[in-house]
Design an enzyme around this catalytic site. Structure first.
Site, mmCIF file in Angstrom:
data_model
loop_
_atom_site.group_PDB
_atom_site.id
_atom_site.type_symbol
_atom_site.label_atom_id
_atom_site.label_comp_id
_atom_site.label_asym_id
_atom_site.label_seq_id
_atom_site.Cartn_x
_atom_site.Cartn_y
_atom_site.Cartn_z
ATOM 1 N N LYS A 170 0.848 -1.205 0.000
ATOM 2 C CA LYS A 170 0.000 0.000 0.000
ATOM 3 C C LYS A 170 0.872 1.239 0.000
ATOM 4 C CE LYS A 170 0.765 1.698 4.253
ATOM 5 N NZ LYS A 170 1.455 2.899 4.535
ATOM 6 N N PRO A 188 9.042 -4.031 -0.142
ATOM 7 C CA PRO A 188 10.198 -3.633 0.670
ATOM 8 C C PRO A 188 9.930 -3.828 2.167
ATOM 9 C CG PRO A 188 9.775 -1.987 -1.028
ATOM 10 C CD PRO A 188 8.640 -2.976 -1.097
ATOM 11 N N VAL A 189 10.907 -4.407 2.882
ATOM 12 C CA VAL A 189 10.757 -4.696 4.311
ATOM 13 C C VAL A 189 10.986 -3.415 5.125
ATOM 14 C CG1 VAL A 189 11.718 -6.026 6.242
ATOM 15 C CG2 VAL A 189 11.458 -7.098 3.991
ATOM 16 N N GLY A 199 9.516 -0.683 5.031
ATOM 17 C CA GLY A 199 9.654 0.395 4.051
ATOM 18 C C GLY A 199 8.519 1.400 4.062
ATOM 19 N N GLY A 259 4.221 -4.139 4.408
ATOM 20 C CA GLY A 259 4.574 -5.513 4.048
ATOM 21 C C GLY A 259 4.144 -6.521 5.118
ATOM 22 N N GLY A 260 4.370 -6.200 6.382
ATOM 23 C CA GLY A 260 3.961 -7.105 7.474
ATOM 24 C C GLY A 260 2.446 -7.227 7.522
ATOM 25 N N SER A 261 1.765 -6.114 7.323
ATOM 26 C CA SER A 261 0.300 -6.137 7.308
ATOM 27 C C SER A 261 -0.205 -6.994 6.152
ATOM 28 C CB SER A 261 -0.248 -4.718 7.150
ATOM 29 O OG SER A 261 0.224 -3.899 8.189
ATOM 30 N N ASP A 306 -3.085 -1.209 9.285
ATOM 31 C CA ASP A 306 -3.127 -1.291 7.823
ATOM 32 C C ASP A 306 -3.652 -2.630 7.310
ATOM 33 O OD1 ASP A 306 -1.890 1.212 7.558
ATOM 34 O OD2 ASP A 306 0.118 0.336 7.602
#
Ligand code: C5P
Length: 306
Positions: A18, A104-105, A107, A111-113, A146
Site C-alpha cells: 500500500k 520492501p521490508v 519500508g 509488508g507485514g500487514s 493497515d
C-alpha cells in the site's frame, strides 16, 4: 471442531503493497495510536503467502539481504494472524507459512500487514471456514492498522487509526516509481518524532469530510492533487540522507517525490507508462540503486493457487 480430511493442503494468496496518497495525522490518542485520515492505494508490488498443513506453526521467508530482519518464529505477524483466525473459529490446527516477499521490508508499504492479511485469507480457504467479510475485517483490525486495507485493496479512505476503510471508486490508474531504501525505518519511532515536531497537532481530524467531498466532485479523479504526507518531515528528520534521494528525483526528471507512509521508501507518481520507463532509466543513471515500476490501484489479498 476438526478440519476435514479432503480439503486442499496448501493455499497461496497474493497481497499488494500500500501507499498513502494522502496521509493526515492528528495528535496521539490515549491508546497510543494517532488519528488518521488517509487515502490508501494498493500497488503492484506483492508478497505471496503460502500456508501448508502441519502440526505446528512455522515461518519460512525467502532469503535475501532485505528479508534478514523478518522474524522466523511465532512473533511474526503472520503467525499471530493464523492463531487469531483459529481461535475465532475454535479450531486446533497449525500450519507452515511461507512468505515470498516482494514488498520492501520496513519500508512504509505495509509488508507485514500484507502477510497478516494474506494468512487470514489463505487459512480461511485452507480450512474452508467461509468467514464473513465483516469478521475478517474485524480480525484484521486487531492485528494492525493497515491490515484491513490489505484485504480490501483498490483505493480506499482510511479513518480511525487507519483500520476503518471505505472503498473509493477507481476512476483511473497511475504508474508509480518505487525507490526502496537499503535500511528500514521503525514506524513507532517516526510517530514519536511526529509528536515532537507537532505537539499541537489537532486531536480530531475533519479532513475526511473535505476529502470525501473533493473525491466525489472530481471526474475523473486526479489523485495527484491529493498528495500529502504528514509523516514526511518526521521521517526526513530521522533519515536526512533521504533528502538527497528527493533531490535526485527532482534533478533527474523534474518529478514530484513523496514518502510512502512512515518511510523510508520514496514514491514518484507518473501518469503514463512510457514516462515511468524513461524516468526509471534516468534515476538509475543518477545513482539511485533500485527503482521498481508499479501500477495502482490493484486488487487486495486474493487466492492465486490452491
Ligand atoms: O497498527 P500497527 O501495529 O501497524 O502500528 C504500529 C505502530 O505504529 C503502533 O504501535 C504505533 O506506535 C504506530 N501507529 C500510530 N498511529 C497509527 C498507526 C500506527 O501511532 N494510526
Amino acid at each position: 471442531m476438526t478440519v476435514a480430511e479432503n480439503l486442499p493442503r496448501s493455499v497461496t494468496v497474493r497481497v499488494p503493497a500500500k501507499i498513502n496518497l494522502h496521509l493526515a495525522v492528528g495528535r496521539r490518542r490515549p491508546d497510543g495510536f494517532h488519528p488518521l485520515v488517509t487515502l490508501y492505494q494498493a500497488i503492484s508490488l506483492y508478497d505471496d503467502v503460502t500456508v501448508t498443513d502441519n502440526g505446528s506453526w512455522g515461518v519460512y521467508v525467502n532469503d535475501s539481504g532485505e528479508t534478514a530482519g523478518v522474524p522466523r518464529d511465532a512473533t511474526n505477524i503472520a503467525v499471530r494472524a493464523g492463531r487469531l483466525l483459529a481461535d475465532h473459529h475454535g479450531i486446533e490446527a497449525a500450519v507452515d507459512i511461507s512468505l515470498l516477499k516482494g514488498i520492501p521490508v520496513a519500508g512504509g508499504m505495509a509488508g507485514g500487514s500484507a502477510d497478516a492479511a494474506g494468512t487470514l485469507v489463505a487459512l480461511d480457504r485452507l480450512w474452508d471456514l467461509q468467514t464473513s467479510d465483516e469478521d475478517l475485517l474485524e480480525l484484521a483490525a486487531q492485528l494492525g492498522s493497515d491490515v484491513p486495507f490489505a484485504l480490501l485493496g483498490g483505493t480506499a479512505l482510511g479513518t480511525g487509526r487507519g483500520e476503518r476503510v471505505e472503498p473509493i471508486e477507481d476512476r483511473r490508474s497511475w504508474w508509480w516509481l518505487v525507490l526502496p531504501s537499503e535500511k528500514g525505518l521503525s514506524t513507532p519511532e517516526v510517530y514519536c518524532e511526529f509528536d515532537r515536531i507537532h505537539p499541537e497537532a489537532p486531536t480530531e481530524l475533519d479532513e475526511s469530510v473535505e476529502l470525501r467531498e473533493r473525491l466525489g466532485s472530481e471526474d475523473p479523479v486526479d489523485l495527484g492533487r491529493f498528495l500529502r504526507n504528514d509523516l514526511q518531515e518526521a521521517a526526513l528528520t530521522l533519515r536526512p540522507d533521504l533528502v538527497e534521494t528527493f533531490q535526485r528525483v527532482r534533478e533527474a526528471g523534474d518529478a514530484a517525490a513523496m514518502l510512502s507512509g512512515s518511510g523510508p521508501t520514496v514514491i514518484v507518481p507518473v501518469s503514463v507508462q512510457d514516462r515511468a520507463v524513461e524516468l526509471r532509466a534516468a534515476l538509475l543513471v543518477a545513482g539511485i540503486p533500485v527503482v521498481h515500476i508499479a501500477t495502482g490501484p490493484v486488487a487486495g489479498a486474493h487466492v492465486v493457487e490452491y
